[in-house]
Write a protein that holds these residues in place. Structure first.
Motif, short mmCIF file in Angstrom:
data_model
loop_
_atom_site.label_atom_id
_atom_site.label_comp_id
_atom_site.label_asym_id
_atom_site.label_seq_id
_atom_site.Cartn_x
_atom_site.Cartn_y
_atom_site.Cartn_z
N ILE A 167 2.66 7.93 -11.07
CA ILE A 167 2.20 7.47 -9.76
C ILE A 167 2.51 5.98 -9.67
CG2 ILE A 167 0.20 7.07 -8.28
CD1 ILE A 167 -1.08 9.56 -9.42
N ARG A 168 3.14 5.59 -8.57
CA ARG A 168 3.46 4.18 -8.37
C ARG A 168 2.80 3.68 -7.09
NH1 ARG A 168 8.41 6.32 -9.65
NH2 ARG A 168 9.08 6.19 -7.47
N LEU A 169 2.20 2.52 -7.17
CA LEU A 169 1.63 1.83 -6.01
C LEU A 169 2.41 0.54 -5.80
CD1 LEU A 169 -2.20 2.24 -6.79
CD2 LEU A 169 -0.67 3.83 -5.61
N ASP A 170 2.91 0.34 -4.61
CA ASP A 170 3.78 -0.82 -4.34
C ASP A 170 5.00 -0.82 -5.26
OD1 ASP A 170 2.08 -1.63 -2.39
OD2 ASP A 170 1.72 -3.63 -3.19
N GLY A 171 5.44 0.36 -5.67
CA GLY A 171 6.59 0.46 -6.54
C GLY A 171 6.31 0.18 -8.00
N ARG A 172 5.06 -0.08 -8.35
CA ARG A 172 4.70 -0.38 -9.74
C ARG A 172 3.90 0.78 -10.33
NH1 ARG A 172 1.45 -5.73 -9.04
NH2 ARG A 172 1.30 -5.07 -6.87
N LEU A 195 -3.31 20.44 -11.52
CA LEU A 195 -2.21 20.07 -10.63
C LEU A 195 -0.89 20.35 -11.36
CD1 LEU A 195 -3.45 16.65 -9.19
CD2 LEU A 195 -3.43 18.86 -8.02
N GLN A 196 0.09 20.83 -10.60
CA GLN A 196 1.38 21.15 -11.21
C GLN A 196 2.52 20.61 -10.35
OE1 GLN A 196 1.88 25.25 -12.65
NE2 GLN A 196 -0.28 25.62 -12.21
N ASN A 197 3.27 19.67 -10.90
CA ASN A 197 4.52 19.19 -10.31
C ASN A 197 4.34 18.74 -8.86
OD1 ASN A 197 5.42 21.97 -12.06
ND2 ASN A 197 6.25 20.01 -12.72
N ILE A 198 3.37 17.85 -8.63
CA ILE A 198 3.10 17.34 -7.28
C ILE A 198 3.96 16.11 -7.05
CG2 ILE A 198 1.36 16.45 -5.70
CD1 ILE A 198 0.94 19.35 -6.48
N SER A 199 4.68 16.08 -5.93
CA SER A 199 5.47 14.92 -5.52
C SER A 199 5.13 14.58 -4.08
CB SER A 199 6.97 15.20 -5.65
OG SER A 199 7.33 15.40 -7.01
N LEU A 200 4.99 13.28 -3.81
CA LEU A 200 4.58 12.84 -2.48
C LEU A 200 4.95 11.38 -2.30
CD1 LEU A 200 2.93 13.42 0.16
CD2 LEU A 200 0.91 12.61 -1.09
N THR A 201 5.41 11.02 -1.12
CA THR A 201 5.71 9.62 -0.81
C THR A 201 4.96 9.25 0.47
OG1 THR A 201 7.89 9.71 -1.83
CG2 THR A 201 7.49 7.95 -0.24
N VAL A 202 4.18 8.17 0.38
CA VAL A 202 3.43 7.68 1.54
C VAL A 202 3.90 6.26 1.80
CG1 VAL A 202 1.15 7.30 2.54
CG2 VAL A 202 1.45 9.06 0.79
N PRO A 203 4.49 6.00 2.95
CA PRO A 203 4.97 4.64 3.24
C PRO A 203 3.81 3.69 3.50
CG PRO A 203 5.25 6.04 5.15
CD PRO A 203 4.78 6.94 4.04
N GLY A 223 0.79 -1.23 0.00
CA GLY A 223 0.00 0.00 0.00
C GLY A 223 0.82 1.27 0.00
N CYS A 224 2.11 1.18 -0.31
CA CYS A 224 2.91 2.40 -0.37
C CYS A 224 2.60 3.17 -1.66
CB CYS A 224 4.40 2.07 -0.26
SG CYS A 224 5.04 1.11 -1.65
N ILE A 225 2.71 4.50 -1.57
CA ILE A 225 2.35 5.37 -2.68
C ILE A 225 3.52 6.30 -2.99
CG2 ILE A 225 0.73 7.13 -3.51
CD1 ILE A 225 -1.26 6.11 -1.41
N ASP A 226 3.85 6.42 -4.28
CA ASP A 226 4.87 7.37 -4.73
C ASP A 226 4.28 8.23 -5.84
OD1 ASP A 226 7.37 6.53 -3.25
OD2 ASP A 226 6.85 4.62 -4.19
N VAL A 227 4.24 9.53 -5.61
CA VAL A 227 3.76 10.49 -6.60
C VAL A 227 4.96 11.31 -7.04
CG1 VAL A 227 2.17 12.38 -7.07
CG2 VAL A 227 1.50 10.55 -5.51
N ASP A 228 5.35 11.17 -8.31
CA ASP A 228 6.57 11.81 -8.80
C ASP A 228 6.25 12.86 -9.86
OD1 ASP A 228 8.09 10.15 -7.19
OD2 ASP A 228 8.33 8.63 -8.77
N ASP A 229 6.37 14.15 -9.48
CA ASP A 229 6.28 15.27 -10.43
C ASP A 229 5.03 15.18 -11.31
OD1 ASP A 229 7.26 17.65 -11.49
OD2 ASP A 229 8.25 16.62 -13.16
#
Length: 597
Positions: free
Chosen positions: A398-403, A357-365, A339-345
């Motif tokens: 956007i990556r979920l579980d690294g995918r 939305l503009q250039n949003i980055s976020l990491t949720v463990p 359930g980890c989330i990575d939002v890259d730019d």
């Protein structure tokens, strides 16, 4: 010719839906030909009776009885066969419409959500209901009528040429004129029929909007304006429909009657100028009878032009929906586990000229808790929709579980990511059906979810408990109770990632605290993404992302953001002051005074 070439792919595709019913349709066609032969043989018997019995001045009882019996049997046979072939065609037509509606609805359900942002609901309803019903007429009336008319015309041509080739040649002169009229009719009727279908869809869309917004319309006394709007749409449909009727009234039956009259004059002239005895009176009777009968299938063929045009236009509208690009998903079927989330730019725009939305980055463990805050229109719900995979990204990943999210299959996304919205949808089904939504979940699990969201006591008081049917859009529930029901849907089978979009906005503080405790419990196995206006509900979040006009302006914990004394600090202070004022007015109602006169 160009019109026919353009319409042929649509007609071919519509007729292809009848392929599963090939056997009954072939049987119906055979019945049509046999019935046509039976109908045509009747005038031949009468012609024989006139020329070989009446002309001799004798009426042998045996021959007369045989001819009369044969004539009656032929008519009964034709009537019976027409009855059974009509049943076969209707059965096939109902099956075709059922399959077509399933395909259209399936295509509508698979449309990208961006299509529903711009496509009126009434337009979709019109395509699923009205347009498919018009296509039913294609099989019930057009196909059966065309086949019946062709069979009858073919049989009559054979009979006429067997009786006298000269009179038959004069009779077939009507066909070129008829085909010319049909081509002219098709040319001018197609655009009118398209407008008719479009206006009907506008009427459906208008009614859908009025019914859904009836409360607002009555509150602001807009009945007259919306009534005028529907009246204009109805008159547009009426005028377009009258255009088709005027076109039919001018081009179809009057012209055909004129052509038939001219052919009849030609037959009478040939009979009058022919040598005595070369053409019998019975043959002339048969040709006059056939000419009268020829009018019927020709009129039917021409009158089917209108229905055929409507069916083709309806088919174009249906296939245009079915051929649109569907919601795209990946092929990765591995379930989400962390359930980890990575939002890259990430950037996104509903329209090309304005980014939301503009250039949003976020990491949720994994098992983290992130909150999205900001003023209305800052992009919070849009980011949540992107996490759900509802819209393709304009930029970033956007990556979920690294995918990559785009690589995940539909099943993985819907099984692993769930959202509870501020205005949830409630089906006109039972409480159990609304919570499970087709999933195989036992009643005990549903009751546990209802207990968690403080709805169990309310449901127990329903007449049939958990199997009580809710009203349309859950109209027998309050707004807060609808939100609790939507929350129960999620908690009954917790996903790896849970998104709450103002899901507690209409819930009292006591129930909200109970839900907060439930969310704390499921955090052991679920990653939480919460959108909230009430900042007091997200003070325990691991990370708070502050959005402003589509940009991430602040990020950190509640304590860190307060220490920065930036935008989040201002929002929190304003809410604290508002809460204190509200609490003070509640404790001392006399603070709210009537204005002085």
């Amino acid at each position: 010719m160009r019109k026919i070439q353009q319409s042929w792919p649509t007609l071919k595709r519509l007729l292809a839906y009848g392929s599963p019913y090939r056997k009954p349709l072939i049987l119906a066609i055979i019945m049509l030909w046999v019935a046509a032969a039976a109908e045509v043989c009747g005038p031949i018997l009468v012609s024989y009776f006139i020329d070989h019995v009446v002309a001799k001045g004798e009426l042998p009882l045996g021959i007369v009885t045989l001819l009369a019996t044969g004539f009656l049997l032929l008519q009964l046979l034709a009537a019976s066969l027409h009855y059974f072939q009509a049943l076969l065609f209707n059965r096939a037509a109902v099956g075709v419409v059922q399959n077509l509606r399933i395909d259209v609805m399936d295509a509508a359900l698979r449309q990208p959500l961006s299509e529903f942002d711009i496509q009126p609901v009434g337009q979709l309803i019109s395509r699923v209901t009205n347009d498919t019903e018009v296509i039913r007429d294609l099989y019930v009336t057009v196909v059966s009528t065309v086949l019946r008319s062709v069979a009858l015309i073919g049989a009559m041509l054979v009979a006429m040429y067997s009786l006298d080739w000269r009179m038959a040649t004069i009779a077939i002169c009507i066909f070129p004129a008829v085909f010319l009229v049909m081509a002219i009719y098709q040319r001018y009727s197609t655009p009118i029929v398209r407008r008719v279908r479009s206006y009907l869809a506008d009427i459906n869309d208008g009614f859908n909007e009025i019914i859904n917004g009836m409360g607002v319309i009555q509150q602001f006394r807009q009945q007259s304006r919306f009534g005028k709007r529907m009246s204009n749409a109805s008159w547009s449909h009426y005028n377009a429909r009258m255009q088709t009727l005027r076109l039919e009234g001018f081009l179809l039956r009057p012209l055909l009657s004129l052509f038939s009259t001219m052919v009849l004059c030609g037959l009478l002239m040939l009979f009058g100028f022919s040598a005595v005895g070369s053409i019998g009176v019975g043959v002339l009777y048969a040709f006059i009878n056939y000419l009268g009968r020829l009018n019927e299938p020709l009129v039917e063929l021409m009158s089917q032009q209108s229905i055929l045009q409507q069916a083709l236009v309806a088919g174009e509208r249906i296939f245009e929906l079915m051929d649109r690009v569907q919601q795209q998903y990946g092929g990765d079927d591995r379930p989400l586990t962390s359930g980890c989330i990575d939002v890259d730019d990430v950037s996104f725009a509903y329209r090309a000229d304005k980014k939301v939305l503009q250039n949003i980055s976020l990491t949720v463990p994994s098992r983290g808790f992130v909150a999205l805050v900001g003023h209305t229109g800052s992009g919070k719900s849009t980011l949540a929709n992107l996490l759900m995979g509802y819209y393709p990204l304009s930029q970033g990943q956007i990556r979920l579980d690294g995918r990559p999210l785009a690589s995940l299959s539909h099943w993985v996304l819907r099984q692993g990511v769930a959202m509870v919205q501020q205005d949830p949808v409630v089906l006109a089904e039972s409480v159990y059906a609304n919570v499970t939504l087709g999933r195989q979940i036992e009643e005990q699990g549903v009751w546990r979810a209802l207990e968690t969201v403080q709805l169990a006591e309310l449901v127990r008081n329903f007449p049939e408990g958990i199997h009580t049917r809710l009203g349309e859009q859950g109209n027998n529930l309050s707004v807060g109770q609808k939100q609790l029901l939507a929350m129960a849907r999620v908690l009954v089978q917790a996903p790896q990632i849970l998104i709450l979009d103002e899901a507690t906005a209409n819930i009292d503080s006591g129930t909200e605290q109970a839900i907060q405790r439930a969310l704390q419990a499921i955090r052991q196995r679920t990653t939480l993404v919460v959108i909230a206006h009430r900042l007091s509900t997200i003070v325990d979040a691991d990370t708070i992302l502050v959005l402003h006009r589509g940009q991430a302006v602040e990020k950190g914990s509640h304590t860190q953001l307060l220490a920065q004394q930036g935008r989040y600090y201002q929002m929190f202070q304003l809410q604290q002051v508002g809460d204190e004022l509200a609490a003070g007015q509640t404790e001392n109602p006399m603070l709210i005074q009537e204005p002085a006169n």
